[in-house]
Motif scaffolding. Structure first.
Motif, PDB file in Angstrom:
ATOM      1  N   PHE A 131       0.808  -1.224   0.000  1.00 59.38           N
ATOM      2  CA  PHE A 131       0.000   0.000   0.000  1.00 59.38           C
ATOM      3  C   PHE A 131       0.843   1.278   0.000  1.00 59.38           C
ATOM      4  O   PHE A 131       0.287   2.384  -0.065  1.00 59.38           O
ATOM      5  N   HIS A 132       2.179   1.115   0.122  1.00 58.69           N
ATOM      6  CA  HIS A 132       3.093   2.265   0.116  1.00 58.69           C
ATOM      7  C   HIS A 132       2.733   3.274   1.202  1.00 58.69           C
ATOM      8  O   HIS A 132       2.866   4.487   1.019  1.00 58.69           O
ATOM      9  N   GLN A 133       2.237   2.749   2.323  1.00 58.87           N
ATOM     10  CA  GLN A 133       1.889   3.572   3.476  1.00 58.87           C
ATOM     11  C   GLN A 133       2.539   2.959   4.720  1.00 58.87           C
ATOM     12  O   GLN A 133       1.907   2.186   5.439  1.00 58.87           O
ATOM     13  N   PRO A 134       3.806   3.262   4.975  1.00 62.24           N
ATOM     14  CA  PRO A 134       4.510   2.625   6.099  1.00 62.24           C
ATOM     15  C   PRO A 134       3.817   2.884   7.433  1.00 62.24           C
ATOM     16  O   PRO A 134       3.290   3.971   7.681  1.00 62.24           O
ATOM     17  N   LEU A 135       3.811   1.863   8.269  1.00 59.72           N
ATOM     18  CA  LEU A 135       3.309   2.007   9.628  1.00 59.72           C
ATOM     19  C   LEU A 135       4.485   2.440  10.504  1.00 59.72           C
ATOM     20  O   LEU A 135       5.345   1.630  10.846  1.00 59.72           O
ATOM     21  N   VAL A 136       4.527   3.695  10.849  1.00 58.83           N
ATOM     22  CA  VAL A 136       5.699   4.219  11.554  1.00 58.83           C
ATOM     23  C   VAL A 136       5.837   3.623  12.952  1.00 58.83           C
ATOM     24  O   VAL A 136       6.909   3.677  13.559  1.00 58.83           O
ATOM     25  N   TRP A 137       4.748   3.051  13.438  1.00 58.70           N
ATOM     26  CA  TRP A 137       4.773   2.537  14.811  1.00 58.70           C
ATOM     27  C   TRP A 137       5.037   1.032  14.883  1.00 58.70           C
ATOM     28  O   TRP A 137       5.183   0.491  15.984  1.00 58.70           O
ATOM     29  N   SER A 138       5.101   0.335  13.755  1.00 60.59           N
ATOM     30  CA  SER A 138       5.143  -1.134  13.796  1.00 60.59           C
ATOM     31  C   SER A 138       6.427  -1.656  14.442  1.00 60.59           C
ATOM     32  O   SER A 138       6.384  -2.543  15.307  1.00 60.59           O
ATOM     33  N   ASP A 139       7.584  -1.108  14.037  1.00 60.34           N
ATOM     34  CA  ASP A 139       8.844  -1.570  14.620  1.00 60.34           C
ATOM     35  C   ASP A 139       8.913  -1.251  16.111  1.00 60.34           C
ATOM     36  O   ASP A 139       9.440  -2.027  16.911  1.00 60.34           O
ATOM     37  N   GLU A 140       8.374  -0.087  16.479  1.00 59.16           N
ATOM     38  CA  GLU A 140       8.404   0.311  17.890  1.00 59.16           C
ATOM     39  C   GLU A 140       7.544  -0.621  18.734  1.00 59.16           C
ATOM     40  O   GLU A 140       7.962  -1.063  19.814  1.00 59.16           O
ATOM     41  N   LEU A 141       6.357  -0.924  18.259  1.00 60.09           N
ATOM     42  CA  LEU A 141       5.483  -1.845  18.986  1.00 60.09           C
ATOM     43  C   LEU A 141       6.107  -3.235  19.046  1.00 60.09           C
ATOM     44  O   LEU A 141       6.070  -3.896  20.097  1.00 60.09           O
ATOM     45  N   ALA A 142       6.700  -3.673  17.937  1.00 62.13           N
ATOM     46  CA  ALA A 142       7.360  -4.985  17.919  1.00 62.13           C
ATOM     47  C   ALA A 142       8.491  -5.036  18.939  1.00 62.13           C
ATOM     48  O   ALA A 142       8.694  -6.045  19.621  1.00 62.13           O
TER      49      ALA A 142
END
Length: 630
Positions: free
Chosen positions: A62-73
């Motif tokens: 979708f070319h819409q990075p989830l900026v929070w995904s790595d942080e939550l992981a």
């Protein structure tokens, strides 16, 4: 005294009955606590897969990075590591060496088993309060993406340690003999008291304390059967508390740092992927094809293991994850063909050391970052040294299996090989899919395992039509426990590495090596010995961060090409990392293989010797590292 009846109808005294009831009560509490920890640990594995996969889909599709995904992981990962460590502690699955205690009489062995619990309890009691303090201080830090206090992540440390303390107390309560428990607790307390009383003497020893704690204490604890992570932890907190003014809070912080690298999240995910590959029948299809090719050759699947580790090495960025991706695929068939468990884990460990220079290697990236050497040149130079060491391992495999009886093994026909290949294509495609996803930038080294997991699930459901939903829960719990055991070792080793840094030992070692007579050959020889030793206690990245900036300029000064020196140093550290009794990598291989460390001690010596021979060849022939640089 009034006699009562034991459940097995054996008459016992009232006091014995009271002890029995207490043991039953402790066992019941232990089982309840175990369930309360296993369920969230298993769910965390699933959630991590979902979070990382969502990040990949959002960014690439979708070319819409989830900026929070790595942080939550990252936040969830520390909880997974600590709860997994608790599960491993509850199940008695933390890696420990019992080669020595296995030779003592049963009563002494039982006593040392209780001492191991008491020693782990002592370490946990020392660090649990600093862990609470560390978590409370993290409450003043706000995460950049989610904008929540970092205490939500750091709280995993004191909670995990508290749960392990409770588990240890319950385990001691379950021991049948009060004399054993009091004796073990008394011995550990006495040893601690002696060290405290010797504090004035220790403070005058200077760097000799490194031998006292990081050789003496570690060796004594390891040989006594104390789990490896707790042996490292006891040595570190003893050194810090008795010879420095450093607060224990710093040790907890270094443990957190060691366990929190997001790249290590690939460890549990690849462990889970390996279990899926086996459960869905992909492993069976892959091994059937490989066996049809090499099954009629003596030691054939051992050659496959060497080659497979070369091919998958670097996919995840974690050597433990590489081993976790390969071992579940090959070991069941190798066992069925008569391979001994000790030889399996020994060869797996040796291949871990063999492939340390295969790109993309985090150690090579670290060398480039801290020394300024071209990472592209390091990647190019890293391919052939792994081939040389692989050839030496194959020579040992040939020698060990030269007399293997293959009279019961029929050579497959070309038609059978073709059919096996067609069936195995979806399984064989998986490593290529994983590598392509990394190379093409679809996913990071951490995220790519989630693509493999989805692929394995779909292949199991739609292609191989084999997916046992009942096994999913136990697989997730096993993944959490195994990951926790590995990550706690890494955290403890990181704390120990930091303590060595603070001692000034790294600077002293570099200075001494620079003053050696004999020029380049002597410097290279001493470097090999030094980095084998360092690799056994520091692992690759901490050792490179400590010594790379100091030693690479000296190598240039004496006329050694930096890429050549890097290959030798990395391989030497790999030998140390996977060589028992201190090499952390060896115990990680044992944990992944679910093979007891004692079984691999003797077989691995031949493979370690082969690795050293290959290492000497790489050191003596610079072209092996430099020939393709152009």
């Amino acid at each position: 005294m009034t006699a009562v009846t034991h459940p097995e109808n054996i008459p016992v005294t009232a006091s014995e009955s009271l002890v029995f009831e207490k043991r039953n009560g402790a066992a019941s509490l232990d089982a309840t606590l175990r369930s309360l920890v296993e369920i969230p640990a298993a769910l965390l594995v699933l959630v991590e897969v979902g979070v990382l996969l969502a990040g990949v889909v959002a960014r690439y599709v979708f070319h819409q990075p989830l900026v929070w995904s790595d942080e939550l992981a990252s936040i969830l990962f520390l909880w997974l590591a600590m709860l997994g460590a608790v599960v491993a502690f509850q199940r008695g699955e933390h890696m420990r060496m019992t080669a020595v205690i296995g030779m003592v009489p049963p009563p002494a062995r039982a006593f040392l088993d209780v001492v191991a619990i008491a020693a782990a309890l002592a370490f946990l009691l020392v660090v649990v309060e600093p862990a609470f303090e560390f978590a409370s201080e993290e409450s003043f830090i706000t995460t950049p993406a989610l904008e929540i206090p970092n205490v939500w992540r750091a709280a995993a440390l004191p909670v995990g340690m508290g749960l392990m303390i409770l588990t240890a107390l319950l385990r001691l309560a379950e021991v049948g003999s009060r004399r054993l428990v009091l004796g073990a607790l008394g011995l550990v307390a006495a040893l601690v008291a002696v060290m405290v009383l010797l504090q004035p003497v220790l403070q005058d020893l200077g760097n000799l304390n490194l031998l006292v704690f990081f050789v003496g204490v570690v060796a004594a604890a390891v040989f006594a059967g104390v789990p490896i992570a707790f042996a490292f932890g006891l040595a570190t907190v003893g050194y810090i508390a008795l010879t420095t003014d450093t607060p224990m809070l710093v040790v907890v912080g270094r443990m957190d740092e060691g366990m929190s690298h997001l790249i290590l999240l690939s460890v549990p995910l690849f462990v889970f992927l390996g279990q899926l590959i086996e459960m869905t029948g992909m492993a069976k299809a892959m091994v059937a094809f490989l066996a049809s090719l090499l099954g009629h050759v003596r030691g054939g699947l051992s050659y496959v293991l060497v080659g497979a580790m070369y091919l998958v090495s670097g996919i995840s960025g974690s050597k433990a994850a590489d081993m976790a991706a390969v071992a579940p695929v090959l070991f069941p068939e190798m066992r069925s063909r008569g391979a001994k468990p000790g030889d399996l884990v020994a060869l797996l460990s040796a291949t871990g050391a063999q492939t340390e220079t295969i790109p993309p290697s985090l150690v090579l990236i670290t060398i480039g970052a801290v020394t300024g050497v071209s990472i592209a040149a390091l990647f190019t130079g890293g391919m052939l040294p792994g081939v040389v060491l692989g050839a030496t391992l194959c020579a040992v495999v040939w020698y060990r299996y030269r007399g293997e009886d293959l009279s019961h093994v029929r050579r497959a026909s070309w038609g059978e090989i073709g059919r096996a290949f067609v069936i195995s294509v979806p399984a064989i495609a998986l490593p290529f899919l994983i590598r392509a996803a990394v190379v093409e930038g679809v996913a990071t080294a951490t995220e790519v395992s989630t693509i493999g997991i989805v692929y394995a699930v779909l292949a199991g459901l739609l292609i191989y039509r084999r997916f046992d939903w009942r096994r999913l829960g136990p697989m997730l719990i096993d993944t959490a426990a195994l990951s926790g055991a590995i990550l706690l070792i890494i955290g403890a080793a990181t704390g120990m590495a930091w303590a060595l840094t603070q001692s000034g030992f790294s600077a002293d070692l570099a200075s001494a090596m620079a003053d050696l007579p004999g020029g380049a050959p002597a410097f290279m020889a001493i470097s090999i010995v030094a980095f084998i030793i360092l690799g056994s206690v520091l692992e690759g990245i901490p050792a490179i961060v400590l010594f790379g900036p100091l030693l690479f300029p000296i190598a240039r000064q004496v006329g050694i090409h930096e890429v050549h020196y890097a290959m030798v140093v990395v391989l030497a550290m790999g030998v140390g990392l996977f060589a028992p009794p201190f090499g952390v990598g060896y115990y990680a291989a044992c944990a992944i293989s679910r093979i007891h460390p004692d079984e691999g001690m003797r077989p691995i010596m031949g493979y370690i010797l082969a690795l050293i021979v290959g290492l000497v060849v790489v050191a003596a022939v610079p072209w092996i590292s430099l020939g393709f640089l152009g």
